[in-house]
Every structure is written in structure tokens, then in C-alpha cells.
Design a protein around this motif. Structure first.
Motif, PDB file in Angstrom:
ATOM      1  N   HIS A 181       0.833  -1.202   0.000  1.00 44.94           N
ATOM      2  CA  HIS A 181       0.000   0.000   0.000  1.00 44.94           C
ATOM      3  C   HIS A 181       0.871   1.256   0.000  1.00 44.94           C
ATOM      4  O   HIS A 181       0.817   2.028   0.941  1.00 44.94           O
ATOM      5  CB  HIS A 181      -0.940   0.016   1.213  1.00 44.94           C
ATOM      6  N   PRO A 182       1.674   1.489  -1.032  1.00 43.20           N
ATOM      7  CA  PRO A 182       2.530   2.689  -1.071  1.00 43.20           C
ATOM      8  C   PRO A 182       1.723   3.900  -1.524  1.00 43.20           C
ATOM      9  O   PRO A 182       1.936   4.434  -2.612  1.00 43.20           O
ATOM     10  CB  PRO A 182       3.617   2.297  -2.075  1.00 43.20           C
ATOM     11  N   TRP A 183       0.824   4.325  -0.674  1.00 48.97           N
ATOM     12  CA  TRP A 183      -0.173   5.316  -1.075  1.00 48.97           C
ATOM     13  C   TRP A 183       0.060   6.678  -0.447  1.00 48.97           C
ATOM     14  O   TRP A 183      -0.864   7.448  -0.258  1.00 48.97           O
ATOM     15  CB  TRP A 183      -1.572   4.800  -0.755  1.00 48.97           C
ATOM     16  N   ARG A 184       1.291   6.971  -0.072  1.00 47.08           N
ATOM     17  CA  ARG A 184       1.670   8.331   0.363  1.00 47.08           C
ATOM     18  C   ARG A 184       2.467   8.989  -0.760  1.00 47.08           C
ATOM     19  O   ARG A 184       3.395   8.367  -1.299  1.00 47.08           O
ATOM     20  CB  ARG A 184       2.514   8.262   1.647  1.00 47.08           C
ATOM     21  N   TRP A 185       2.071  10.214  -1.106  1.00 45.06           N
ATOM     22  CA  TRP A 185       2.796  10.974  -2.113  1.00 45.06           C
ATOM     23  C   TRP A 185       3.226  12.313  -1.513  1.00 45.06           C
ATOM     24  O   TRP A 185       2.509  12.885  -0.675  1.00 45.06           O
ATOM     25  CB  TRP A 185       1.915  11.244  -3.336  1.00 45.06           C
ATOM     26  N   PHE A 186       4.370  12.826  -1.957  1.00 45.73           N
ATOM     27  CA  PHE A 186       4.858  14.088  -1.398  1.00 45.73           C
ATOM     28  C   PHE A 186       5.753  14.808  -2.405  1.00 45.73           C
ATOM     29  O   PHE A 186       6.255  14.200  -3.367  1.00 45.73           O
ATOM     30  CB  PHE A 186       5.615  13.847  -0.090  1.00 45.73           C
ATOM     31  N   VAL A 187       5.906  16.114  -2.192  1.00 46.05           N
ATOM     32  CA  VAL A 187       6.801  16.922  -3.009  1.00 46.05           C
ATOM     33  C   VAL A 187       8.223  16.699  -2.492  1.00 46.05           C
ATOM     34  O   VAL A 187       8.534  17.034  -1.340  1.00 46.05           O
ATOM     35  CB  VAL A 187       6.431  18.416  -2.930  1.00 46.05           C
ATOM     36  N   ARG A 188       9.073  16.136  -3.318  1.00 46.77           N
ATOM     37  CA  ARG A 188      10.429  15.789  -2.889  1.00 46.77           C
ATOM     38  C   ARG A 188      11.180  17.031  -2.394  1.00 46.77           C
ATOM     39  O   ARG A 188      11.081  18.106  -2.994  1.00 46.77           O
ATOM     40  CB  ARG A 188      11.215  15.187  -4.049  1.00 46.77           C
ATOM     41  N   ASN A 189      11.896  16.843  -1.301  1.00 49.12           N
ATOM     42  CA  ASN A 189      12.796  17.880  -0.770  1.00 49.12           C
ATOM     43  C   ASN A 189      12.073  19.102  -0.241  1.00 49.12           C
ATOM     44  O   ASN A 189      12.717  20.110   0.038  1.00 49.12           O
ATOM     45  CB  ASN A 189      13.812  18.316  -1.836  1.00 49.12           C
ATOM     46  N   ASP A 190      10.751  19.034  -0.096  1.00 50.30           N
ATOM     47  CA  ASP A 190      10.065  20.185   0.496  1.00 50.30           C
ATOM     48  C   ASP A 190      10.372  20.232   1.993  1.00 50.30           C
ATOM     49  O   ASP A 190      10.310  19.210   2.676  1.00 50.30           O
ATOM     50  CB  ASP A 190       8.558  20.086   0.266  1.00 50.30           C
ATOM     51  N   PRO A 191      10.687  21.418   2.530  1.00 51.63           N
ATOM     52  CA  PRO A 191      11.045  21.509   3.962  1.00 51.63           C
ATOM     53  C   PRO A 191       9.865  21.323   4.900  1.00 51.63           C
ATOM     54  O   PRO A 191      10.069  21.176   6.109  1.00 51.63           O
ATOM     55  CB  PRO A 191      11.631  22.916   4.085  1.00 51.63           C
ATOM     56  N   ASN A 192       8.644  21.324   4.377  1.00 53.65           N
ATOM     57  CA  ASN A 192       7.454  21.247   5.239  1.00 53.65           C
ATOM     58  C   ASN A 192       6.858  19.859   5.364  1.00 53.65           C
ATOM     59  O   ASN A 192       5.730  19.712   5.845  1.00 53.65           O
ATOM     60  CB  ASN A 192       6.388  22.209   4.716  1.00 53.65           C
ATOM     61  N   LEU A 193       7.562  18.822   4.937  1.00 50.89           N
ATOM     62  CA  LEU A 193       7.017  17.465   5.040  1.00 50.89           C
ATOM     63  C   LEU A 193       6.879  17.058   6.502  1.00 50.89           C
ATOM     64  O   LEU A 193       7.614  17.532   7.369  1.00 50.89           O
ATOM     65  CB  LEU A 193       7.937  16.482   4.308  1.00 50.89           C
ATOM     66  N   SER A 194       5.926  16.134   6.776  1.00 49.58           N
ATOM     67  CA  SER A 194       5.732  15.648   8.136  1.00 49.58           C
ATOM     68  C   SER A 194       6.931  14.796   8.536  1.00 49.58           C
ATOM     69  O   SER A 194       7.625  14.243   7.696  1.00 49.58           O
ATOM     70  CB  SER A 194       4.454  14.825   8.226  1.00 49.58           C
TER      71      SER A 194
END
Length: 199
Positions: A181-194
Motif C-alpha cells: 500500500h505505497p499510497w503516500r505521495w509528497f513533493v520531494r525535498n520540500d522543507p514542510n514534510l511531516s
DNA sequence: CTACCGATATTCT
DNA sequence: GAATATCGGTAGA
């Protein structure tokens, strides 16, 4: 900041299709001096009956009722006795498909966000699902809000989603995690990631 | 920087 | 009773 609100039909796709498309869209709450905006930089997709990690896995309850409704509404739930988390309901009514908003980059109303968040460092303002709702002032009274016509909206301001977003397993789950279930997506290298803590 | 732990209401067993 | 789609504080490297 301004942009075009996402149309109802934009939300009417499956959560795993919609989730990466929400990256770099702008989440807006309020008007005038209390207007706050944050660019979405991290999301997770949740499905219905076939997803053991989803609140909808065991069918409708008072809490998850909004998930089973029509697309383009906000599903807000209370967790760990103190935190609110916000999801975008998508897919067809009855499928209980939704996308959890996990992190954002503050754009507008940063002073108000700092007040609500207790004057933390800039990268901690919206870096987590409950931090994001606190920054925007989203609580249980916003559960069921119509994102197309209501006071909480999602705008397209012309910034496209990443062509190659980061992807991983979902965070904080006992069930429904892992490579299946690889269902997390994110903007790479963004400083605001959880922060990514895997129990 | 990472690791652990307590808070605390709703949902589920 | 136990678990929970989390966070902030504290301790230590």
C-alpha cells in the motif's frame, strides 16, 4: 494568491488517482483578515471496504459518515483525544474513497498561523496532518464542508503537480501499511514534510 | 539530530 | 480494556 477552485468532477476520481494530483494545489480557509492558505505538499490515499487502513473498512459509523457521501467534501475526524485531521472525499458516492492532507507550505496568513501554532519554527507550522488543520483553524465543525462552494476550498493557481513525486508507504498505521500500500505521495525535498515515524 | 513517552476522546474488541 | 490516519516535551548522542 488566487486561483481557480477545483471543480466537482476533479474530485470524482479514485483516491489513488486524485492524491498525487492534489500536490501543489492551494488549500484555503476564510476570507479577509482571517484568510489562510497553504500549498499541499504531502497526501495519503485511503480506500473503502478493501483497505484495512481506512476508517471506512468496517462500514459506515457516525464518525466516517462523510467519507461515504459525494466527492468534493471535507472529512474531518478527531484522533488521539486531541487532534483533528482533514481528508478530501473523492470517487463516487458510496465508495468511501478519500485523501488525507498530511502537510502544507504556508503561503498566506502566516502571522495568524504562527498565533494558532504557538510560534514554532517555520518548518513546523504545517508539517503534519494535525498541524495543518490547526494552522488553518479546521475542526469538527468543518466536517462535511463542500469544497466547491464552502468557506474551505482547494485552488489551482497554475503550479502543476510534480512530474515525479516522492512515494512511500503510509505513516502511522498498523494495518494497511507496507509495500503493498505505497499510497503516500509528497513533493520531494520540500522543507514542510511531516516527520516520518514508523512504529 | 533521534528516541521515548504522556496526553486523552472516540471507536472497536 | 485496547487501539488510534498525532504531537510536543524531554533526554541523550
Amino acid at each position: 494568491m488566487s486561483g481557480r477552485p477545483l471543480a466537482r468532477r476533479f474530485y470524482a476520481r479514485d483516491s489513488r488517482q486524485l492524491a498525487p494530483l492534489l500536490l501543489n494545489k492551494v488549500l484555503v480557509r476564510g476570507t479577509g483578515p482571517d484568510r489562510v492558505e497553504a500549498r499541499i505538499v504531502e497526501v495519503e490515499a485511503y480506500a473503502g471496504a478493501d483497505d484495512p487502513g481506512s476508517h471506512a473498512f468496517r462500514g459506515p459509523t457516525p464518525r466516517n459518515e462523510t467519507m461515504f457521501g459525494p466527492p468534493g467534501h471535507l472529512y474531518v475526524y478527531f484522533t488521539y483525544g486531541m487532534h483533528w485531521c482533514a481528508n478530501v472525499v473523492c470517487g463516487q458516492a458510496g465508495t468511501a474513497s478519500a485523501v488525507l492532507l498530511r502537510a502544507g507550505s504556508p503561503l498566506v496568513g502566516v502571522d495568524l498561523i504562527r498565533q494558532r501554532r504557538g510560534h514554532r519554527t517555520d518548518r513546523e507550522l504545517c508539517a503534519g496532518p494535525a498541524r495543518l488543520t490547526q494552522a488553518l483553524g479546521i475542526t469538527g465543525i468543518d466536517d462535511g464542508t463542500d469544497l466547491v462552494r464552502g468557506t474551505i476550498r482547494i485552488l489551482d493557481d497554475g503550479v502543476p503537480p510534480p512530474s515525479r513525486p516522492g512515494r512511500s508507504a503510509r505513516i502511522g498505521l498498523r494495518e494497511g501499511r507496507g509495500d503493498q500500500h505505497p499510497w503516500r505521495w509528497f513533493v520531494r525535498n520540500d522543507p514542510n514534510l511531516s516527520r516520518t515515524r514508523h512504529p
